[in-house]
Motif scaffolding. Structure first.
Motif, mmCIF file in Angstrom:
data_model
loop_
_atom_site.group_PDB
_atom_site.id
_atom_site.type_symbol
_atom_site.label_atom_id
_atom_site.label_comp_id
_atom_site.label_asym_id
_atom_site.label_seq_id
_atom_site.Cartn_x
_atom_site.Cartn_y
_atom_site.Cartn_z
ATOM 1 N N THR A 95 -5.108 -0.054 -0.773
ATOM 2 C CA THR A 95 -3.761 -0.178 -1.327
ATOM 3 C C THR A 95 -3.404 1.117 -2.044
ATOM 4 O O THR A 95 -4.285 1.846 -2.490
ATOM 5 N N SER B 198 -0.546 -5.696 -8.851
ATOM 6 C CA SER B 198 -0.247 -4.473 -9.595
ATOM 7 C C SER B 198 0.266 -3.355 -8.708
ATOM 8 O O SER B 198 0.675 -2.311 -9.173
ATOM 9 N N THR B 199 0.263 -3.536 -7.408
ATOM 10 C CA THR B 199 0.679 -2.438 -6.540
ATOM 11 C C THR B 199 1.370 -3.033 -5.327
ATOM 12 O O THR B 199 1.572 -4.252 -5.258
ATOM 13 N N ASP C 275 2.686 5.444 -6.966
ATOM 14 C CA ASP C 275 2.354 4.583 -5.832
ATOM 15 C C ASP C 275 3.224 4.919 -4.625
ATOM 16 O O ASP C 275 2.774 4.883 -3.486
ATOM 17 N N GLY D 89 -2.326 1.429 -4.932
ATOM 18 C CA GLY D 89 -2.852 1.347 -6.293
ATOM 19 C C GLY D 89 -4.315 1.764 -6.379
ATOM 20 O O GLY D 89 -4.712 2.515 -7.262
#
Lengths: 178, 200
Positions: B33, A10-11, B16, B35
């Motif tokens: 991360t 997702s990232t 992001d 996210g």
């Protein structure tokens, strides 16, 4: 389908570190591992024990290469290794008749205990595993394994991390002790 | 409703990529991360907004010097006063200082707009249709005839979060603040709430 969708991620991956950072990580881990291996070779081996175990390589990644990580802090480094060492030795003593079970119980329990005690340190999993799969040289140490090689090696690596990581102006270690 | 209101307070839709850039500026490897960082950031922001709106009391943000009118004041004078003081709503007080009701611009428009939803554009539309421009129904009426009553009030110790939720759910723009005796001590407007949420 949600199950499969989750596998896509997702990232994005975090950025690459600077060249300076790469160099410092190289130097730090070089000094840290050199210190442990040198002492092991020149001093301890004379008495028949080794000071270097595989999981120290993994610890070096964290305490010289990712020093801001919660996983790399002294609480995690010391607590994670010592607790995992105790658990690994205990798992071998209890289940050595069934090697695959001793190995898996050791690692799984080490992770759980590190979580509960807020000392999660990935190399701890290796320290627990080595206590089971490390062969006769390790098995014969019994719970001494917790102090030497694990405790002593960790102490040396931590000392090097404290000195080395605080020399560069924009580097500091640890983020927290406890 | 609470969630919706607080989402509306989020000032930055952080991406992001923004986080990635910020991480690049920090030397050393950050063990997270973009996210996950974003999730932490948004959650922390929500906590901060909640903390502020829960800890701040209406008494701290309300306007204390409030212009008010009495029940029997003719509404042409009420309108004059509201225009002069540049307020869009005004409380109507009893003789003992308790709040009888509140008059907003909308109350005037409902009166002028021959029923209906009472919007400004409706008044304009009716005027343009060639009506009598609707001021006639207003003459000789009193504050108490057009006020909204009973008014929704809050206490000085009501939190900003509660006040904001009352305004949002009831669709109103100002809340008279009354003490235990029911006497008005100030008025908290939507603007007061927004200002205090953003400026602190």
């Amino acid at each position: 389908m949600e199950f499969l969708a989750k596998m896509k991620g997702s990232t994005k991956s975090p950025p690459r570190v600077s060249g300076t950072e790469v160099l410092l990580a190289w130097l730090g881990s070089f000094v840290g591992i050199a210190a442990v291996a040198f002492i092991s070779e020149k001093v301890v081996q004379a008495s028949g024990v080794v000071l270097v175990i595989g999981s120290f390589g993994a610890s070096a990644v964290l305490i010289y290469g990712a020093i801001k990580s919660p996983l790399a802090q002294p609480r995690n480094l010391v607590g994670g290794h010592l607790l995992s060492a105790v658990i690994g030795v205990a798992a071998f003593k209890l289940f050595h008749g069934i090697p695959w079970l001793a190995a898996s119980i050791g690692v799984a329990t080490a992770i759980a205990v590190m979580h509960v005690t807020k000392t999660l340190h990935p190399p701890g999993g290796a320290t627990a595993l080595i206590a089971v799969v490390g062969g006769d040289a390790i098995h014969s140490l019994g719970f001494t394994y917790v102090l030497v090689p694990v405790g002593a090696g960790v102490a040396i690596m931590l000392l090097v991390a404290l000195i080395f990581n605080n020399i560069p102006k924009h580097r500091r270690y640890p983020e927290f002790w406890w | 409703m609470t969630e919706k209101y607080i989402e509306a307070c989020l000032p930055v839709d952080i991406s992001d990529d923004d986080i990635y850039e910020a991480m690049r500026e920090i030397p050393g490897y950050l063990d997270i991360t973009p996210g996950d960082f974003k999730e932490v950031y948004l959650s922390a922001y929500r906590h901060a907004v909640l903390r502020l709106t829960r800890s701040v009391r209406v008494a701290e943000v309300m306007t204390k010097t409030v212009v008010s009118v009495t029940r029997k004041m003719p509404i042409n004078l009420v309108a004059e006063l509201m225009a002069e003081k540049k307020v869009s709503g005004i409380p109507v007080l009893e003789n003992d200082g308790t709040v009888a009701g509140i008059i907003s611009e909308r109350d005037f428009m409902v009166t002028m707009g021959v029923g209906g939803a009472g919007t400004f554009m409706e008044v304009i539309a009716t005027c343009l249709r060639g009506g009598s421009c609707l001021t006639a129904p207003l003459s000789e009426r009193l504050a108490e005839d057009i006020m909204t009553s009973p008014p929704v009030t809050v206490k000085p110790e009501t939190t900003l979060l509660e006040a904001a939720n009352i305004m949002a759910t009831r669709g109103i723009n100002r809340l008279p603040v009354v003490d235990d005796m029911g006497h008005m001590v100030g008025i908290a407007s939507r603007a007061d709430v927004v200002r205090s949420s953003l400026v602190r």
